[in-house]
Scaffold this active site. Structure first.
Site, PDB file in Angstrom:
ATOM      1  CB  ILE A  76      10.182 -28.188 -10.257  1.00 45.27           C
ATOM      2  CG1 ILE A  76      10.505 -29.691 -10.237  1.00 45.27           C
ATOM      3  CG2 ILE A  76      10.488 -27.607 -11.635  1.00 45.27           C
ATOM      4  CD1 ILE A  76       9.590 -30.538 -11.105  1.00 45.27           C
ATOM      5  NE  ARG A 100       8.372 -48.047  -9.528  1.00 46.92           N
ATOM      6  CZ  ARG A 100       8.869 -46.824  -9.470  1.00 46.92           C
ATOM      7  NH1 ARG A 100       9.098 -46.253  -8.287  1.00 46.92           N
ATOM      8  NH2 ARG A 100       9.162 -46.146 -10.570  1.00 46.92           N
ATOM      9  CG  ASN A 150       7.055 -42.735  -3.877  1.00 48.17           C
ATOM     10  OD1 ASN A 150       6.884 -43.716  -3.176  1.00 48.17           O
ATOM     11  ND2 ASN A 150       6.388 -41.600  -3.730  1.00 48.17           N
ATOM     12  CE1 TYR A 200       1.340 -35.972 -10.414  1.00 51.36           C
ATOM     13  CE2 TYR A 200       2.353 -37.654 -11.794  1.00 51.36           C
ATOM     14  CZ  TYR A 200       2.327 -36.358 -11.317  1.00 51.36           C
ATOM     15  OH  TYR A 200       3.269 -35.445 -11.743  1.00 51.36           O
ATOM     16  CG  ASN A 250      -1.021 -26.231   0.252  1.00 51.30           C
ATOM     17  OD1 ASN A 250       0.116 -26.627   0.034  1.00 51.30           O
ATOM     18  ND2 ASN A 250      -2.096 -26.952  -0.015  1.00 51.30           N
ATOM     19  CB  SER A 299       0.477 -29.521   1.454  1.00 53.12           C
ATOM     20  OG  SER A 299       0.720 -29.422   0.064  1.00 53.12           O
ATOM     21  CG  ASN A 300       5.663 -32.423  -0.678  1.00 55.01           C
ATOM     22  OD1 ASN A 300       6.081 -33.037   0.310  1.00 55.01           O
ATOM     23  ND2 ASN A 300       6.073 -32.705  -1.902  1.00 55.01           N
ATOM     24  CE  LYS A 334       1.031 -33.144 -12.849  1.00 57.35           C
ATOM     25  NZ  LYS A 334       1.044 -31.772 -12.331  1.00 57.35           N
ATOM     26  CG  PHE A 359       5.799 -25.157 -10.491  1.00 56.55           C
ATOM     27  CD1 PHE A 359       6.619 -26.014 -11.214  1.00 56.55           C
ATOM     28  CD2 PHE A 359       5.969 -23.788 -10.646  1.00 56.55           C
ATOM     29  CE1 PHE A 359       7.589 -25.514 -12.069  1.00 56.55           C
ATOM     30  CE2 PHE A 359       6.929 -23.273 -11.488  1.00 56.55           C
ATOM     31  CZ  PHE A 359       7.749 -24.135 -12.208  1.00 56.55           C
ATOM     32  CB  SER A 385       4.050 -35.545 -15.758  1.00 52.85           C
ATOM     33  OG  SER A 385       4.736 -36.765 -15.617  1.00 52.85           O
TER      34      SER A 385
HETATM   35  P1  NAD Z   1       6.698 -30.395  -4.895  1.00 50.38           P
HETATM   36  O1  NAD Z   1       5.745 -31.216  -4.082  1.00 50.38           O
HETATM   37  O2  NAD Z   1       8.053 -30.168  -4.369  1.00 50.38           O
HETATM   38  O3  NAD Z   1       6.022 -28.984  -5.224  1.00 50.38           O
HETATM   39  C1  NAD Z   1       4.641 -28.787  -5.304  1.00 50.38           C
HETATM   40  C2  NAD Z   1       4.293 -27.609  -4.408  1.00 50.38           C
HETATM   41  O4  NAD Z   1       2.893 -27.344  -4.482  1.00 50.38           O
HETATM   42  C3  NAD Z   1       4.613 -27.873  -2.931  1.00 50.38           C
HETATM   43  O5  NAD Z   1       5.398 -26.810  -2.448  1.00 50.38           O
HETATM   44  C4  NAD Z   1       3.242 -27.937  -2.257  1.00 50.38           C
HETATM   45  O6  NAD Z   1       3.305 -27.445  -0.922  1.00 50.38           O
HETATM   46  C5  NAD Z   1       2.402 -27.077  -3.186  1.00 50.38           C
HETATM   47  N1  NAD Z   1       0.966 -27.409  -3.223  1.00 50.38           N
HETATM   48  C6  NAD Z   1       0.394 -28.612  -3.415  1.00 50.38           C
HETATM   49  N2  NAD Z   1      -0.944 -28.494  -3.424  1.00 50.38           N
HETATM   50  C7  NAD Z   1      -1.235 -27.184  -3.259  1.00 50.38           C
HETATM   51  C8  NAD Z   1      -2.435 -26.432  -3.178  1.00 50.38           C
HETATM   52  N3  NAD Z   1      -3.638 -27.033  -3.271  1.00 50.38           N
HETATM   53  N4  NAD Z   1      -2.366 -25.107  -2.989  1.00 50.38           N
HETATM   54  C9  NAD Z   1      -1.157 -24.485  -2.874  1.00 50.38           C
HETATM   55  N5  NAD Z   1       0.016 -25.144  -2.939  1.00 50.38           N
HETATM   56  C10 NAD Z   1      -0.027 -26.473  -3.134  1.00 50.38           C
HETATM   57  O7  NAD Z   1       6.754 -31.074  -6.346  1.00 50.38           O
HETATM   58  P2  NAD Z   1       7.719 -30.765  -7.570  1.00 50.38           P
HETATM   59  O8  NAD Z   1       8.555 -31.963  -7.794  1.00 50.38           O
HETATM   60  O9  NAD Z   1       8.356 -29.458  -7.438  1.00 50.38           O
HETATM   61  O10 NAD Z   1       6.639 -30.747  -8.749  1.00 50.38           O
HETATM   62  C11 NAD Z   1       6.037 -29.547  -9.209  1.00 50.38           C
HETATM   63  C12 NAD Z   1       5.005 -29.882 -10.278  1.00 50.38           C
HETATM   64  O11 NAD Z   1       5.629 -30.587 -11.340  1.00 50.38           O
HETATM   65  C13 NAD Z   1       3.858 -30.772  -9.800  1.00 50.38           C
HETATM   66  O12 NAD Z   1       2.670 -30.330 -10.412  1.00 50.38           O
HETATM   67  C14 NAD Z   1       4.242 -32.138 -10.317  1.00 50.38           C
HETATM   68  O13 NAD Z   1       3.135 -32.968 -10.526  1.00 50.38           O
HETATM   69  C15 NAD Z   1       4.946 -31.788 -11.610  1.00 50.38           C
HETATM   70  N6  NAD Z   1       5.909 -32.814 -12.040  1.00 50.38           N
HETATM   71  C16 NAD Z   1       6.897 -33.205 -11.183  1.00 50.38           C
HETATM   72  C17 NAD Z   1       7.792 -34.199 -11.569  1.00 50.38           C
HETATM   73  C18 NAD Z   1       8.869 -34.671 -10.631  1.00 50.38           C
HETATM   74  O14 NAD Z   1       9.408 -35.746 -10.858  1.00 50.38           O
HETATM   75  N7  NAD Z   1       9.247 -33.947  -9.601  1.00 50.38           N
HETATM   76  C19 NAD Z   1       7.675 -34.792 -12.839  1.00 50.38           C
HETATM   77  C20 NAD Z   1       6.667 -34.352 -13.686  1.00 50.38           C
HETATM   78  C21 NAD Z   1       5.779 -33.359 -13.285  1.00 50.38           C
HETATM   79  C1  UD1 Z   2       7.777 -41.858 -11.722  1.00 51.42           C
HETATM   80  C2  UD1 Z   2       6.255 -41.817 -11.727  1.00 51.42           C
HETATM   81  C3  UD1 Z   2       5.777 -40.887 -12.816  1.00 51.42           C
HETATM   82  C4  UD1 Z   2       6.414 -39.517 -12.684  1.00 51.42           C
HETATM   83  C5  UD1 Z   2       7.930 -39.699 -12.742  1.00 51.42           C
HETATM   84  C6  UD1 Z   2       8.695 -38.395 -12.690  1.00 51.42           C
HETATM   85  C7  UD1 Z   2       5.651 -44.081 -10.949  1.00 51.42           C
HETATM   86  C8  UD1 Z   2       5.035 -45.400 -11.315  1.00 51.42           C
HETATM   87  N1  UD1 Z   2       5.743 -43.163 -11.961  1.00 51.42           N
HETATM   88  O1  UD1 Z   2       8.166 -42.467 -12.913  1.00 51.42           O
HETATM   89  O2  UD1 Z   2       4.377 -40.744 -12.754  1.00 51.42           O
HETATM   90  O3  UD1 Z   2       5.991 -38.662 -13.729  1.00 51.42           O
HETATM   91  O4  UD1 Z   2       8.304 -40.552 -11.647  1.00 51.42           O
HETATM   92  O5  UD1 Z   2       9.088 -38.064 -11.432  1.00 51.42           O
HETATM   93  O6  UD1 Z   2       5.978 -43.833  -9.808  1.00 51.42           O
HETATM   94  N2  UD1 Z   2      13.809 -47.339  -9.589  1.00 51.42           N
HETATM   95  C9  UD1 Z   2      14.546 -48.275  -8.889  1.00 51.42           C
HETATM   96  N3  UD1 Z   2      14.586 -48.199  -7.529  1.00 51.42           N
HETATM   97  C10 UD1 Z   2      13.916 -47.241  -6.820  1.00 51.42           C
HETATM   98  C11 UD1 Z   2      13.170 -46.279  -7.531  1.00 51.42           C
HETATM   99  C12 UD1 Z   2      13.135 -46.363  -8.912  1.00 51.42           C
HETATM  100  O7  UD1 Z   2      15.140 -49.161  -9.486  1.00 51.42           O
HETATM  101  O8  UD1 Z   2      13.977 -47.251  -5.570  1.00 51.42           O
HETATM  102  C13 UD1 Z   2      13.811 -47.387 -11.055  1.00 51.42           C
HETATM  103  C14 UD1 Z   2      12.427 -47.524 -11.693  1.00 51.42           C
HETATM  104  O9  UD1 Z   2      12.072 -48.866 -11.842  1.00 51.42           O
HETATM  105  C15 UD1 Z   2      12.639 -46.791 -13.021  1.00 51.42           C
HETATM  106  C16 UD1 Z   2      13.674 -45.699 -12.694  1.00 51.42           C
HETATM  107  O10 UD1 Z   2      14.330 -46.152 -11.500  1.00 51.42           O
HETATM  108  O11 UD1 Z   2      13.202 -47.653 -13.971  1.00 51.42           O
HETATM  109  C17 UD1 Z   2      13.077 -44.344 -12.428  1.00 51.42           C
HETATM  110  O12 UD1 Z   2      12.049 -44.453 -11.444  1.00 51.42           O
HETATM  111  P1  UD1 Z   2      11.319 -43.173 -10.846  1.00 51.42           P
HETATM  112  O13 UD1 Z   2      12.322 -42.215 -10.357  1.00 51.42           O
HETATM  113  O14 UD1 Z   2      10.287 -43.659  -9.881  1.00 51.42           O
HETATM  114  O15 UD1 Z   2      10.620 -42.492 -12.112  1.00 51.42           O
HETATM  115  P2  UD1 Z   2       9.581 -43.094 -13.198  1.00 51.42           P
HETATM  116  O16 UD1 Z   2       9.424 -44.546 -13.065  1.00 51.42           O
HETATM  117  O17 UD1 Z   2       9.976 -42.571 -14.515  1.00 51.42           O
END
Ligand code: NAD
Ligand code: UD1
Length: 336
Positions: free
Chosen positions: A11, A290, A196, A147, A31, A33-34, A151, A79, A123
């Site tokens: 993001i 799940r 996941n 997790y 950093n 890490s991901n 938040k 982020f 989130s």
């Molecule tokens: P992402 O893992 O792609 O990005 C997170 C970044 O933070 C990575 O580049 C990682 O290397 C860096 N990072 C982690 N720990 C660090 C540290 N201690 N110091 C410096 N850098 C560090 O994840 P994303 O999907 O882009 O998510 C960004 C943010 O949004 C996260 O906080 C996540 O929890 C939140 N969020 C994501 C989702 C989603 O579904 N992707 C949903 C809700 C909230």
């Molecule tokens: C997950 C995280 C949540 C995070 C959110 C946003 C869990 C328990 N929760 O939620 O903390 O904020 O992502 O990224 O992991 N599904 C399948 N097959 C799969 C994967 C998912 O059927 O292989 C289904 C799930 O049951 C769900 C939907 O797809 O109904 C979305 O799943 P997912 O993408 O994991 O998101 P959340 O469950 O909303």
């Protein structure tokens, strides 16, 4: 300039691109890490502008001190964090250390340097299993796993920091389910190991890296029996951050905002959308539910529309087409 922690990630990298397009100067602390640095290199190519990447950790107080001491930082988009629910159950302390302790260090450095403008990546997980949908910001908060608790704790911390010093301006952006990729297909989500989340897993099936998508439960109390979520295009989400930054001072406090479309989409609807984008069916099978899942979660995005003048514009077809463009052009992601 704007400091973007975690700006090399999924993001964050899309948000850096939108910030640059809106005329901001961008400094990233990550950093790696991901993430791979390749994403930001591509952001530079796409925009024709520079992004400075400082490879460093949020928890490194000395590194933060050097950053804030040497630049004129106007605001921070935060982020950086770990985000895997399953991993957080297995390694809770790692999540509290990285996410919570890291944010404490960041807020301390910001306060010391008088940078009191923050946009935080929260989130929809903070709503737990919501008692009704669509979800509004005033509904009760809870955490179902470490997790989610990180938040919630960070949100609480922000509220308390604001209470202690009302000159802070903080937006707590509660993302629903980010999917999609930039329309160029050059940047996108690059998960490590087995994904996941639904969209990245389905994409790896579509591209032939995995044989079949497991649909977790066909007996949920929803129209087609599969789980319903509010998928939001990552470019809309990124633009939501630019809007939040522009309106941060006017928000006048520490304000939670849902960033979602307001539309619930089932697993089978998403699979059908992706199959249309790919041009062939994505193989899937219904299996058991799940653990920890809920039936239906989608946002009421009214507050963000009113306070930010922002709403999500891209629908399911764009989410699927753009996700597929990224995945098919980069079958192994950034190949780190
Ligand atoms: P992402 O893992 O792609 O990005 C997170 C970044 O933070 C990575 O580049 C990682 O290397 C860096 N990072 C982690 N720990 C660090 C540290 N201690 N110091 C410096 N850098 C560090 O994840 P994303 O999907 O882009 O998510 C960004 C943010 O949004 C996260 O906080 C996540 O929890 C939140 N969020 C994501 C989702 C989603 O579904 N992707 C949903 C809700 C909230
Ligand atoms: C997950 C995280 C949540 C995070 C959110 C946003 C869990 C328990 N929760 O939620 O903390 O904020 O992502 O990224 O992991 N599904 C399948 N097959 C799969 C994967 C998912 O059927 O292989 C289904 C799930 O049951 C769900 C939907 O797809 O109904 C979305 O799943 P997912 O993408 O994991 O998101 P959340 O469950 O909303």
């Amino acid at each position: 300039m704007i400091l973007v922690t975690g700006g090399a990630g999924y993001i964050g990298s899309h948000t850096c691109l939108e910030l640059l397009e809106a005329g901001h100067e961008v400094l990233v602390l990550d950093n790696l890490s991901n993430a791979s640095p390749e994403g930001l290199r591509r952001v530079e190519r796409l925009t024709g502008k520079k992004v400075e990447l400082v490879e460093g950790d949020l928890r490194d107080g000395a590194a933060l001190e050097r950053l804030f001491g040497s630049r004129r930082i106007e605001a921070v988009l935060h982020f950086a964090g770990l985000k895997s629910v399953g991993e957080s159950v297995e390694q809770p302390l790692r999540y509290y250390d990285n996410n919570v302790a890291g944010t404490v260090k960041l807020l301390e450095a910001m306060g010391r340097h008088g940078v009191k403008r923050l946009v935080f990546s929260s989130s929809a997980t903070v709503y737990g299993d919501p008692s009704r949908v669509p979800v509004t910001e005033d509904m009760p908060l809870s955490a179902a796993n470490p997790y989610g608790r990180t938040k919630l704790i960070i949100e609480d911390m922000c509220r308390e920091v604001f209470r202690a010093d009302p000159s802070w301006r903080i937006a707590l952006l509660r993302y629903f389910n980010p999917v999609g990729a930039h329309a160029s297909g050059e940047i996108g989500e690059d998960p490590q190991g087995v994904p996941n989340n639904l969209m990245p897993f389905a994409l790896q099936v579509a591209v032939g890296r995995r044989p079949v998508l497991n649909v977790f439960g066909g007996d949920w109390p929803t129209a087609d029996g599969t789980g319903v979520r509010d998928y939001i295009h990552v470019v809309d989400l990124a633009k939501g951050h630019v809007a939040a930054l522009a309106k941060l001072d006017a928000l006048g406090g520490c304000v939670p905002l849902n960033l979602g479309t307001g539309r619930g989409v089932s697993v089978l609807e998403l699979v059908a959308g992706l199959s249309r984008a790919v041009g062939r069916p994505v193989p899937h099978q219904v299996v058991a539910r799940r653990a920890g899942d809920v039936a239906s979660v989608f946002a009421d995005p009214t507050r963000a529309a009113q306070l930010l003048g922002w709403r999500a514009e891209l629908g399911l077809d764009a989410m699927c087409a753009d996700s597929w463009r990224w995945q098919s052009q980069n079958p192994n992601g950034y190949a780190r």
